[in-house]
Design a protein around this motif. Structure first.
Motif, mmCIF file in Angstrom:
data_model
loop_
_atom_site.group_PDB
_atom_site.id
_atom_site.type_symbol
_atom_site.label_atom_id
_atom_site.label_comp_id
_atom_site.label_asym_id
_atom_site.label_seq_id
_atom_site.Cartn_x
_atom_site.Cartn_y
_atom_site.Cartn_z
ATOM 1 N N TRP A 1 0.845 -1.191 0.000
ATOM 2 C CA TRP A 1 0.000 0.000 0.000
ATOM 3 C C TRP A 1 0.884 1.245 0.000
ATOM 4 O O TRP A 1 1.734 1.398 0.885
ATOM 5 N N VAL A 2 0.703 2.115 -0.966
ATOM 6 C CA VAL A 2 1.432 3.377 -0.985
ATOM 7 C C VAL A 2 0.545 4.442 -0.351
ATOM 8 O O VAL A 2 -0.628 4.586 -0.707
ATOM 9 N N ALA A 3 1.088 5.159 0.639
ATOM 10 C CA ALA A 3 0.319 6.128 1.420
ATOM 11 C C ALA A 3 0.970 7.500 1.326
ATOM 12 O O ALA A 3 2.131 7.677 1.711
ATOM 13 N N VAL A 4 0.213 8.472 0.831
ATOM 14 C CA VAL A 4 0.666 9.856 0.730
ATOM 15 C C VAL A 4 0.062 10.646 1.884
ATOM 16 O O VAL A 4 -1.137 10.560 2.142
ATOM 17 N N GLN A 5 0.899 11.410 2.545
ATOM 18 C CA GLN A 5 0.495 12.115 3.767
ATOM 19 C C GLN A 5 0.518 13.631 3.558
ATOM 20 O O GLN A 5 1.523 14.187 3.126
ATOM 21 N N PHE A 6 -0.601 14.291 3.867
ATOM 22 C CA PHE A 6 -0.706 15.744 3.876
ATOM 23 C C PHE A 6 -1.006 16.198 5.304
ATOM 24 O O PHE A 6 -1.597 15.463 6.084
ATOM 25 N N ASP A 7 -0.602 17.439 5.621
ATOM 26 C CA ASP A 7 -1.108 18.087 6.823
ATOM 27 C C ASP A 7 -1.895 19.320 6.398
ATOM 28 O O ASP A 7 -2.224 19.474 5.219
ATOM 29 N N GLU A 8 -2.189 20.215 7.326
ATOM 30 C CA GLU A 8 -3.004 21.393 6.990
ATOM 31 C C GLU A 8 -2.326 22.298 5.973
ATOM 32 O O GLU A 8 -2.996 23.009 5.213
#
Length: 246
Positions: free
Chosen positions: A12-19
């Motif tokens: 699983w490839v997971a891309v992470q964003f914050d605010e």
């Protein structure tokens, strides 16, 4: 924290964003590892895998039907028919096809079987391992997300039939929301030391961007409840597809 997740051959490839915007991209072998890393802090985890299954019917899920209508006539075929629960948990295509035919009046296509292992893994995780993850982990379809971000217009180019123009078409849509995203995608793709395709990364990015505050509030398909449709027999897993407008 806002996560977009796409299945790939190595997990699983997971891309992470914050605010503020893009933070990081990671690869996880199992969905439970992803949850352990992000579950306690994630506001939303959008994933390109069906959640909410039939058990004895091949009736279309209302969210799939609604998505195909939004994506017609170019991208509707990207929404695959979803096998029944028992079929996705089988160990071979032949067994899954037999199970599908016994439980429904239809059969099981090779494309649908191609994602069955991911459906089964997520289904077991949400039903048995971490039921409290339901609501944080929600189903989204990348092409529906692109449709919404592109002024309710489906993408023109196929990722499989026309990969080069398809890549840049989707990049341009993402750049209308986040002008620096091409650099983020380049960094993410370079850092992933595994067999992860460009389309896996792009799809995870559009889901993360959709989940993040850079887009509007999450909407859900179907827009209206389907009369007489009882949904997933477990009663706990919603049949929905979320998206967001710019």
């Amino acid at each position: 924290m806002y996560i977009g997740v796409d299945g790939c051959s190595t997990g699983w490839v997971a891309v992470q964003f914050d605010e503020e915007g893009y933070e990081d991209t990671n690869l996880y072998e199992h969905i439970q590892e992803l949850w352990q890393a992000h579950g306690e802090v994630a506001e939303q985890i959008l994933i390109d895998v069906p959640i909410g299954l039939r058990e004895n019917s091949n009736a279309k899920r209302p969210c799939d039907d609604a998505a195909r209508k939004k994506l017609s006539p170019n991208r509707h075929s990207s929404v695959f028919p979803v096998p029944v629960r028992a079929a996705v948990h089988e160990g071979s295509y032949e067994d899954a096809k037999e199970t599908q035919e016994k439980r429904t009046d239809g059969s099981l296509g090779v494309q649908s079987w191609g994602i069955a292992d991911k459906i089964a893994e997520l289904d077991s995780f949400l039903c048995e391992t971490e039921p409290e993850a339901v609501g944080t982990i929600r189903e989204a379809h990348p092409e529906v997300c692109f449709w919404a971000l592109n002024g309710e217009s489906a993408t023109e180019y196929s990722k499989t039939g026309q990969p080069a123009p398809a890549f840049w078409e989707r990049i341009e849509i993402l750049e209308t929301i986040d002008g620096s995203i091409i650099d983020d995608i380049r960094d993410a793709s370079t850092d992933l030391m595994a067999e992860v395709g460009n389309d896996d990364v792009i799809d995870a990015f559009v889901l993360a961007l959709t989940a993040s505050p850079k887009t509007g509030p999450l909407q859900a398909l179907p827009e209206e409840l389907t009369h007489g449709d009882t949904g997933d027999p477990t009663g706990d897993l919603p049949m929905e597809m979320v998206y967001a407008y710019p």
